[in-house]
Design an enzyme around this catalytic site. Structure first.
Site, PDB file in Angstrom:
ATOM      1  N   ARG A   1      35.257  11.539   8.666  1.00  0.00           N
ATOM      2  CA  ARG A   1      34.365  11.305   7.537  1.00  0.00           C
ATOM      3  C   ARG A   1      33.243  12.341   7.567  1.00  0.00           C
ATOM      4  NH1 ARG A   1      31.495   7.595   8.548  1.00  0.00           N
ATOM      5  NH2 ARG A   1      32.366   6.838  10.498  1.00  0.00           N
TER       6      ARG A   1
ATOM      7  N   TYR B   1      41.339  13.461   4.299  1.00  0.00           N
ATOM      8  CA  TYR B   1      41.251  12.697   5.534  1.00  0.00           C
ATOM      9  C   TYR B   1      40.794  11.237   5.358  1.00  0.00           C
ATOM     10  CZ  TYR B   1      40.882  11.338  10.230  1.00  0.00           C
ATOM     11  OH  TYR B   1      41.108  10.659  11.378  1.00  0.00           O
TER      12      TYR B   1
ATOM     13  N   LYS C   1      36.827   2.437   3.255  1.00  0.00           N
ATOM     14  CA  LYS C   1      35.368   2.494   3.381  1.00  0.00           C
ATOM     15  C   LYS C   1      34.680   2.517   2.017  1.00  0.00           C
ATOM     16  CE  LYS C   1      35.858   2.706   7.776  1.00  0.00           C
ATOM     17  NZ  LYS C   1      35.319   1.771   8.750  1.00  0.00           N
TER      18      LYS C   1
ATOM     19  N   HIS D   1      31.454  -4.161   8.275  1.00  0.00           N
ATOM     20  CA  HIS D   1      32.269  -3.314   9.159  1.00  0.00           C
ATOM     21  C   HIS D   1      32.573  -4.119  10.424  1.00  0.00           C
ATOM     22  CE1 HIS D   1      32.615   0.928  11.242  1.00  0.00           C
ATOM     23  NE2 HIS D   1      33.790   0.462  10.899  1.00  0.00           N
TER      24      HIS D   1
ATOM     25  N   SER E   1      31.739   2.874  14.358  1.00  0.00           N
ATOM     26  CA  SER E   1      33.003   3.603  14.363  1.00  0.00           C
ATOM     27  C   SER E   1      33.344   4.087  15.775  1.00  0.00           C
ATOM     28  CB  SER E   1      32.906   4.801  13.421  1.00  0.00           C
ATOM     29  OG  SER E   1      32.627   4.347  12.116  1.00  0.00           O
ATOM     30  N   ALA E   2      34.595   3.907  16.162  1.00  0.00           N
ATOM     31  CA  ALA E   2      35.089   4.313  17.484  1.00  0.00           C
ATOM     32  C   ALA E   2      34.302   3.674  18.623  1.00  0.00           C
ATOM     33  CB  ALA E   2      35.113   5.837  17.614  1.00  0.00           C
ATOM     34  N   CYS E   3      33.908   2.410  18.446  1.00  0.00           N
ATOM     35  CA  CYS E   3      33.180   1.689  19.493  1.00  0.00           C
ATOM     36  C   CYS E   3      33.886   0.409  19.916  1.00  0.00           C
ATOM     37  CB  CYS E   3      31.757   1.393  19.054  1.00  0.00           C
ATOM     38  SG  CYS E   3      30.730   2.879  19.033  1.00  0.00           S
TER      39      CYS E   3
ATOM     40  N   ASP F   1      38.789  -3.921  11.272  1.00  0.00           N
ATOM     41  CA  ASP F   1      37.764  -2.963  10.817  1.00  0.00           C
ATOM     42  C   ASP F   1      36.805  -3.514   9.764  1.00  0.00           C
ATOM     43  OD1 ASP F   1      36.804  -0.222  11.132  1.00  0.00           O
ATOM     44  OD2 ASP F   1      37.475   0.135   9.087  1.00  0.00           O
TER      45      ASP F   1
ATOM     46  N   ARG G   1      44.276   9.674  14.522  1.00  0.00           N
ATOM     47  CA  ARG G   1      44.423   8.255  14.133  1.00  0.00           C
ATOM     48  C   ARG G   1      45.879   7.893  13.890  1.00  0.00           C
ATOM     49  NH1 ARG G   1      39.459   4.959  13.059  1.00  0.00           N
ATOM     50  NH2 ARG G   1      37.835   6.406  13.663  1.00  0.00           N
TER      51      ARG G   1
ATOM     52  N   GLY H   1      40.381  -5.691  28.240  1.00  0.00           N
ATOM     53  CA  GLY H   1      40.788  -7.081  28.436  1.00  0.00           C
ATOM     54  C   GLY H   1      39.723  -7.922  29.145  1.00  0.00           C
TER      55      GLY H   1
HETATM   56  P1  GTP Z   1      36.805   2.654  13.916  1.00  0.00           P
HETATM   57  O1  GTP Z   1      38.250   2.569  13.545  1.00  0.00           O
HETATM   58  O2  GTP Z   1      36.309   4.086  13.951  1.00  0.00           O
HETATM   59  O3  GTP Z   1      35.910   1.804  13.094  1.00  0.00           O
HETATM   60  O4  GTP Z   1      36.681   2.267  15.475  1.00  0.00           O
HETATM   61  P2  GTP Z   1      36.873   0.952  16.369  1.00  0.00           P
HETATM   62  O5  GTP Z   1      35.551   0.258  16.472  1.00  0.00           O
HETATM   63  O6  GTP Z   1      38.035   0.152  15.935  1.00  0.00           O
HETATM   64  O7  GTP Z   1      37.132   1.623  17.799  1.00  0.00           O
HETATM   65  P3  GTP Z   1      38.357   1.507  18.823  1.00  0.00           P
HETATM   66  O8  GTP Z   1      38.702   0.099  19.201  1.00  0.00           O
HETATM   67  O9  GTP Z   1      39.457   2.337  18.288  1.00  0.00           O
HETATM   68  O10 GTP Z   1      37.745   2.200  20.125  1.00  0.00           O
HETATM   69  C1  GTP Z   1      37.459   3.544  20.177  1.00  0.00           C
HETATM   70  C2  GTP Z   1      37.058   4.021  21.537  1.00  0.00           C
HETATM   71  O11 GTP Z   1      36.327   3.062  22.301  1.00  0.00           O
HETATM   72  C3  GTP Z   1      38.265   4.391  22.388  1.00  0.00           C
HETATM   73  O12 GTP Z   1      37.995   5.622  23.012  1.00  0.00           O
HETATM   74  C4  GTP Z   1      38.345   3.280  23.397  1.00  0.00           C
HETATM   75  O13 GTP Z   1      38.962   3.701  24.564  1.00  0.00           O
HETATM   76  C5  GTP Z   1      36.885   2.899  23.588  1.00  0.00           C
HETATM   77  N1  GTP Z   1      36.708   1.479  24.004  1.00  0.00           N
HETATM   78  C6  GTP Z   1      37.129   0.394  23.335  1.00  0.00           C
HETATM   79  N2  GTP Z   1      36.819  -0.753  24.004  1.00  0.00           N
HETATM   80  C7  GTP Z   1      36.155  -0.361  25.114  1.00  0.00           C
HETATM   81  C8  GTP Z   1      35.566  -1.084  26.207  1.00  0.00           C
HETATM   82  O14 GTP Z   1      35.577  -2.308  26.276  1.00  0.00           O
HETATM   83  N3  GTP Z   1      34.966  -0.335  27.188  1.00  0.00           N
HETATM   84  C9  GTP Z   1      34.918   1.035  27.117  1.00  0.00           C
HETATM   85  N4  GTP Z   1      34.312   1.684  28.117  1.00  0.00           N
HETATM   86  N5  GTP Z   1      35.493   1.741  26.114  1.00  0.00           N
HETATM   87  C10 GTP Z   1      36.093   1.056  25.125  1.00  0.00           C
HETATM   88  C1  SPV Z   2      35.494   4.600  10.809  1.00  0.00           C
HETATM   89  O1  SPV Z   2      35.079   5.774  10.920  1.00  0.00           O
HETATM   90  O2  SPV Z   2      34.737   3.617  10.976  1.00  0.00           O
HETATM   91  C2  SPV Z   2      36.913   4.336  10.525  1.00  0.00           C
HETATM   92  C3  SPV Z   2      37.796   5.486  10.227  1.00  0.00           C
HETATM   93  O3  SPV Z   2      37.319   3.190  10.538  1.00  0.00           O
HETATM   94  S1  SPV Z   2      37.652   6.074   8.581  1.00  0.00           S
HETATM   95  O4  SPV Z   2      38.521   5.266   7.742  1.00  0.00           O
HETATM   96  O5  SPV Z   2      38.068   7.471   8.573  1.00  0.00           O
HETATM   97  O6  SPV Z   2      36.285   5.937   8.147  1.00  0.00           O
HETATM   98 MN    MN Z   3      35.678   1.684  10.925  1.00  0.00          MN
END
Ligand code: GTP
Ligand code: SPV
Ligand code: MN
Length: 599
Positions: A82, A211, A220, A240, A262-264, A289, A381, A506
């Site tokens: 994004r 993308y 989004k 979100h 995002s990615a957390c 999501d 992704r 887990g």
């Molecule tokens: P979006 O799709 O971007 O909204 O992201 P999301 O919140 O669904 O993130 P996702 O579950 O794909 O996690 C992304 C990153 O976080 C990856 O690199 C995982 O390995 C890391 N991650 C997820 N859960 C944990 C956790 O409990 N501990 C740690 N240290 N890393 C984690």
């Molecule tokens: C995010 O960035 O929070 C996502 C991926 O879930 S995207 O759909 O590209 O925004």
């Molecule tokens: Mn997201």
């Protein structure tokens, strides 16, 4: 160009909706395609478009024995995430968009993008993609139609939303209530890339990108940015958030929604497999999501997942970290920007097993372990159907949604924020959401690893003034008479050597169990200035092979750190101006005063 009513393969009309036909005609007049294809969502259509996409080298088949129905797409290297700086909320006044959004005057935006769209589909095909966000027939669902020049978008939308005839049927013959999305990939030039939202017109125009979040307009753009605006207007919440059900060995089901940026970790948490110690416990995914939440007749908050698939982060996904995701993406999946093995399998950093000696990287170049660049893009992704998920909740498609007992907020924080705490009340919970901070990730272009305020994980997704959005959350208390309990978690706290203190994944079940027991009023808690935390012994740590003082460090609250933290909110609160709710400012001041009183 006037558009005649589309028909299905048997010659029966797909829709006669004049509002839709008129708008499609107008967009065709603007973009001037050679032909128009209305998508019906059928298997036949999927097969035809997949073949076309392969022929045009938009996607390439992977090893169909190992990964049946799976394809790889490589995006333009300048188009991998994004782009927040090119995303605009186009409301009549700048104040409605608020200080956290980029703003354009709607008239100027239509003009500027109109020039880019003018003739942009000449000689090519325009796809009309009707879709529903939410279960068909639910009063919580919304219909959208995305016009696009990209087969990649069509194939992804088909996975991510209920797409085709089902959406035209829900729209009906006369309704004018549908989101109007227009997308053109154009020349994938960041100089001519704009993602513009017109909430008052229920319209989205996206140009210059191919993308994910920039172009799958149901996700989004509609489900969050326009959705949050509609939620404010209509009295509901577009968030979100993942949605999961926790089932106890006795069969008791508790639903939880959680907002992580995002990615957390949303996808991981939503598909978690509890550790051995939690025999008989089971997690069911409703969504990974986005959550749309409304108050039910019983005063509880009910959530639906508007999506139908997962657009998840590939790197880090493995049979070790997320077995359910690995099973989900073992068929019928589109991979974007991952690496490819010589035998047509996929690979990314953090996947199980030894690193292959030879790969084609995400840019299409030869790669070996000696390469200095990553084989998969960090924001690579997968797009996979929800129905592939072995732990899919049987209520994922329930028009009524699921009743939410707990809401969890969480960011990626190396310091300060403890493993878990529970808000004293709704105001305290809204304060958790409003003050969330998180280190930036590869999900958006820009620097990675910088702590920024990301309130409710919605900084990039709130479609109106952030201060008003906080106020909307506060105001919801009057209608949610049976509110969920609110929590804050942090899986990402680090020790002084930069190592994660908590094993995560887990093992997060241990925290979730406490959350469930607190929501059901059956476990104790220790009062702190900032909320309830588990008393010694309340967190089940049996079978966890890390030193208990490491857990103590992960759960600790340091008043000095918190003083700095609370003081740092000042600038953000001030930046929201007059719209910043006074109750939240006072809450911050009270906490600072209480820290002073005890130190
Ligand atoms: P979006 O799709 O971007 O909204 O992201 P999301 O919140 O669904 O993130 P996702 O579950 O794909 O996690 C992304 C990153 O976080 C990856 O690199 C995982 O390995 C890391 N991650 C997820 N859960 C944990 C956790 O409990 N501990 C740690 N240290 N890393 C984690
Ligand atoms: C995010 O960035 O929070 C996502 C991926 O879930 S995207 O759909 O590209 O925004
Ligand atoms: Mn997201």
């Amino acid at each position: 160009m006037s558009v005649s009513a589309p028909v299905d393969s048997a010659g029966k009309p797909l829709t006669k909706n004049e509002n839709l036909l008129k708008w499609v005609s107008e967009m065709a007049q603007l973009t001037k395609p050679e032909r128009i294809v209305w998508c019906d969502g059928s298997e036949e259509e999927k097969n035809r478009l997949t073949e076309e996409a392969v022929a045009q080298k938009i996607i390439e088949p992977l090893n169909q024995e190992k990964l049946p129905g799976c394809y790889l797409h490589r995006s333009n290297p300048n188009d991998v995430a994004r782009v927040e700086q090119l995303t605009f909320i186009c409301t009549p006044t700048k104040e409605e968009a608020g200080p956290t959004n980029n703003w354009k005057d709607p008239k100027e935006a239509y003009e500027q993008l109109g020039k880019l769209f003018d003739g942009s589909m000449k000689g090519r095909t325009m796809y009309v993609v009707p879709y529903i966000m939410g279960p068909a027939g639910s009063k919580m669902s919304k219909v959208g139609v995305e016009i696009t020049d990209s087969i990649y978008v069509v194939l992804n939308m088909r996975i991510m939303a209920r797409m085709g005839k089902v959406a035209l049927d829900m729209l009906g013959a006369t309704s004018n209530d549908f989101n109007r999305g227009l997308h053109c990939t154009l020349d994938v030039n960041p100089e001519r890339r704009f993602i513009c939202h017109f909430p008052q017109d229920n319209t989205i125009w996206s140009v210059g990108s191919g993308y994910g979040g920039n172009v799958l307009l149901g996700k989004k753009c509609l489900a969050l940015r326009v959705g949050s605006y509609l939620g404010k207007r209509e009295g509901w919440l577009a968030e979100h958030m993942l949605i999961l059900g926790v089932e106890s060995p006795e069969g008791e089901m508790t639903y939880v929604a959680a907002a992580f940026p995002s990615a957390c970790g949303k996808t991981n948490f939503a598909m978690m497999i509890p550790p051995k110690r939690f025999k008989g416990w089971k997690i069911w995914t409703v969504g990974d999501d986005i959550a749309w939440m409304r108050v039910g007749d019983d005063g509880k908050l009910y959530a639906v997942n508007p999506e139908f698939g997962y657009f998840g982060v590939a790197p880090g996904t493995s049979y070790d970290s997320n077995p359910n995701a690995m099973k989900t993406i073992s068929r019928d999946t589109i991979f974007t920007n991952v690496a490819r093995t010589p035998d047509g399998d996929v690979w990314w950093e953090g996947k199980d097993g030894a690193t292959p000696q030879e790969l084609i990287d995400w840019k299409g170049n030869a790669w070996t372990p000696a390469s200095t660049e990553k084989a998969a893009h960090p924001n690579a992704r997968f797009t996979a159907p929800a129905t592939n998920n072995p732990c899919l909740s049987k209520f994922y498609d329930d028009p009524a949604g699921v009743p939410i007992s707990a809401i969890i907020f969480g960011g990626r924080r190396a310091t300060t924020v403890p493993l878990v705490m529970q808000a004293f009340n709704w105001l305290n919970g809204v304060f958790y959401g409003a003050t969330m901070g998180s280190e930036t990730t590869a999900a958006a272009t820009g620097k990675v690893g910088v702590v920024r305020r990301d309130p409710f994980a919605m900084l990039p997704f709130c479609g109106y003034n952030m201060g008003e959005y906080f106020q909307h959350w506060l105001a919801m208390q009057s209608t949610i008479t049976n509110p969920p309990k609110v929590f804050m978690v942090n899986w990402f706290r680090k020790d002084k050597n930069g190592k994660f203190l908590w094993p995560g994944f887990g093992e997060n079940m241990r925290v979730l169990k406490w959350v469930v027991d607190r929501a059901r009023l059956r476990v104790g808690g220790q009062e702190t200035l900032f909320g309830w935390v588990p008393k010694a012994g309340d967190l089940d740590l049996s079978g966890l092979d890390i030193p208990h003082d490491q857990v103590d460090e992960a759960t600790a609250i340091d008043l000095g750190e918190w003083k700095t933290e609370l003081e740092s909110y000042d600038e953000f609160f001030k930046s929201l101006g007059d719209q910043m709710p006074r109750a939240l400012k006072l809450h911050r001041d009270l906490l600072l005063a209480r820290i002073d009183a005890v130190t």
